[in-house]
Design an enzyme around this catalytic site. Structure first.
Site, PDB file in Angstrom:
ATOM      1  N   ARG A 177      35.431  51.947  54.420  1.00  0.00           N
ATOM      2  CA  ARG A 177      35.283  51.201  53.161  1.00  0.00           C
ATOM      3  C   ARG A 177      33.483  50.787  52.932  1.00  0.00           C
ATOM      4  O   ARG A 177      32.793  50.423  53.151  1.00  0.00           O
ATOM      5  CB  ARG A 177      36.353  50.245  52.733  1.00  0.00           C
ATOM      6  CG  ARG A 177      35.685  50.331  51.387  1.00  0.00           C
ATOM      7  CD  ARG A 177      36.423  48.633  51.066  1.00  0.00           C
ATOM      8  NE  ARG A 177      36.395  48.418  49.397  1.00  0.00           N
ATOM      9  CZ  ARG A 177      35.265  46.795  49.481  1.00  0.00           C
ATOM     10  NH1 ARG A 177      35.558  46.293  50.795  1.00  0.00           N
ATOM     11  NH2 ARG A 177      35.210  46.485  48.313  1.00  0.00           N
TER      12      ARG A 177
ATOM     13  N   SER B 174      46.500  51.320  45.628  1.00  0.00           N
ATOM     14  CA  SER B 174      46.354  49.498  45.440  1.00  0.00           C
ATOM     15  C   SER B 174      46.881  49.923  44.261  1.00  0.00           C
ATOM     16  O   SER B 174      47.084  50.113  43.042  1.00  0.00           O
ATOM     17  CB  SER B 174      45.347  49.570  44.774  1.00  0.00           C
ATOM     18  OG  SER B 174      43.939  49.084  46.609  1.00  0.00           O
TER      19      SER B 174
ATOM     20  N   LYS C 224      35.543  40.508  47.910  1.00  0.00           N
ATOM     21  CA  LYS C 224      35.295  41.762  46.835  1.00  0.00           C
ATOM     22  C   LYS C 224      34.844  40.617  45.378  1.00  0.00           C
ATOM     23  O   LYS C 224      35.436  39.787  45.335  1.00  0.00           O
ATOM     24  CB  LYS C 224      36.373  42.579  46.662  1.00  0.00           C
ATOM     25  CG  LYS C 224      36.547  43.776  47.644  1.00  0.00           C
ATOM     26  CD  LYS C 224      37.365  44.667  47.750  1.00  0.00           C
ATOM     27  CE  LYS C 224      37.952  45.278  46.382  1.00  0.00           C
ATOM     28  NZ  LYS C 224      38.774  46.537  46.472  1.00  0.00           N
TER      29      LYS C 224
END
Lengths: 266, 208
Positions: B37, B106, B135
């Site tokens: 990521r 997700s 995040k």
């Protein structure tokens, strides 16, 4: 006497004497140090940013208490909390007075966001405010909560990832999947300052001695509550009660805990 | 295949340890899935890193998934791609991917999870289960209640992500999930291999 998961953790604490690192308030710091000793741990109170990262590496648990906080102390808590997180050292946060002022509420939220808090221990008002329900905090005391405390505690634990302890006449402990109630304690515990802070210290000692946070927190509150019950039978008033509280916890054995704990499932 | 410990690479949270090195150390510690990521790197750099991670995971038993970028996943011969709400929709991606190719999605509601399963997702990730600092745009924790509801509503694997550490991972499995995805709880640790290994042990201890 039959060994229980609670008495087992207490016995571990008594034999291993875990170091409990505190950054706590100056009203009750000495009481926290002494109750830690009485519960089987070894206290250390270090808050200078020059040494806390070095100190925490020896700790079995870290207790953070925002009772007399200022901005420098929050920075210390973030620094030491991150060091604890890297070493998988459980962190107990006592959000004293969260909801009473913006500084306290925001400080508690920031600590919960940036650190891996294992156990959040507060009264109904503090937990209620942080959980986002209608709750009131006056000074550092809870002034009421609307809704069912057991559901609020369970639901908040389920979405926050922390084990939540809502202290009160009946203490509520939940990680979102299991919720336990502890009915030990005595009204005189509310007549002296610092019993909440001391409960967090005892929770730290037990967290250092057993990996399951619900079990260890429940055991800690039961042990502290039983000590309060025994102290009340010896006391003439708040002053002698406090002395008797230390004596009673210091004398408490794992068997006493197994026998005296009044714990039930919610 | 197992999704038990799903490690997401992040060079900011790893204090400078590279994506490839995170992957190598996490696989050595027993991670079941590695997700690459990085939302900032240009495609060419991301491709090079993806090829290196493919080499690290090949033959290890660990799956290699690329976040967001189907092109990078296909070009590097990854096992799959993970997509969020801002990415190309599953219905577009599925026909472009060879078989077998894992597509994870997700989700933040039971409805989204059901639709993803119908459209052919291989697993769903509930994000964020707990409130998290990793995040910045993740929003408030959705909670264990939703993990339980989604686990009951779909038959594909369910993974929890967000705010998970060794202390609370067990609760996610107790609520019915098949895996936990972690970033900081593994990649920010001084010894990533040891952190992954310890995490796996804790999962085994708490898994029902």
């Amino acid at each position: 006497m039959q060994e229980t998961p609670y008495s087992k953790i207490f016995a571990t604490a008594r034999t291993q004497t875990p170091l409990i690192h505190h950054i706590t308030n100056y009203v009750t710091v000495n009481d926290c140090a002494n109750i830690t000793l009485c519960a089987g741990g070894a206290p250390v109170m270090a808050h200078s940013t020059d040494e806390i990262e070095e100190m925490v590496q020896y700790a079995g648990a870290l207790v953070l208490n925002i009772g007399t906080l200022d901005l420098a102390q929050i920075e210390s808590m973030l620094l030491v909390g991150k060091a604890a997180g890297k070493r998988d050292i459980p962190i107990i946060l006592d959000p004293v007075g969260a909801g009473a002022t913006t500084l306290r509420t925001n400080a508690a939220r920031r600590l919960m966001t940036e650190l891996q808090i294992s156990v959040l221990k507060g009264n109904a008002g503090e937990i209620g405010v942080l959980a986002g329900v209608d709750a009131k905090v006056r000074g550092v005391d809870s002034a009421g909560i609307s809704g069912d405390p057991v559901s609020i505690t369970t639901e908040y634990a389920g979405r926050s990832g922390m084990t939540i302890v809502m202290s009160g006449q009946t203490d509520i402990v939940s990680d979102g999947t299991r919720t336990l109630l502890v009915e030990n304690g005595h009204p005189l515990m509310g007549a002296i300052s610092g019993t909440g802070c001391m409960a967090a210290s005892v929770t730290g000692v037990f967290a250092a001695s057993g990996k399951d946070r619900v079990t260890s927190s429940t055991a800690a509150l039961a042990a502290f509550g039983i000590a309060g019950e025994r102290a009340a039978t010896l006391a003439k008033g708040p002053g002698s009660f406090k002395v008797a509280l230390f004596d009673s916890l210091a004398a408490l054995t794992p068997d006493d805990l197994a026998e005296g704990a009044r714990i039930r499932t919610a | 295949m197992s999704y038990e410990l799903y490690v997401v690479t992040d060079e900011e949270l790893s204090h400078g340890v590279s994506h490839v090195e995170i992957a190598r150390q996490a696989v050595a510690g027993g991670a079941d899935v590695i997700q690459l990521r990085d939302k900032k790197l240009p495609g060419r750099d991301l491709f090079r890193i993806a090829c290196d991670i493919r080499a690290v995971t090949a033959g290890s038993g660990a799956l290699f998934i690329v976040n967001d970028r189907l092109d990078i996943a296909l070009a590097s011969n990854a096992d799959g791609v993970h997509i969020g709400k801002q990415d190309l929709p599953l219905s577009v991606i599925r026909p472009l991917a060879p078989s077998p190719f894992i597509i994870g999605v997700s989700v933040s509601s039971v409805e989204q999870a059901k639709v993803s399963e119908e459209e052919g997702a291989d697993y769903v990730a509930i994000s964020p289960v707990f409130s998290t600092g990793s995040k910045h745009d993740a929003g408030p924790g959705l909670g264990l209640g939703l993990v339980r509801e989604i686990s009951e509503a779909v038959s594909i694997p369910v993974i929890g992500i967000g705010g998970i550490h060794a202390d609370n991972a067990g609760n996610i499995f107790r609520a019915g999930a098949d895996g936990v995805a972690v970033i900081s709880a593994v990649v920010s640790q001084p010894d990533i291999t040891e952190a992954a290994r310890a995490f796996k042990l804790r999962i085994r201890q708490f898994r029902p």
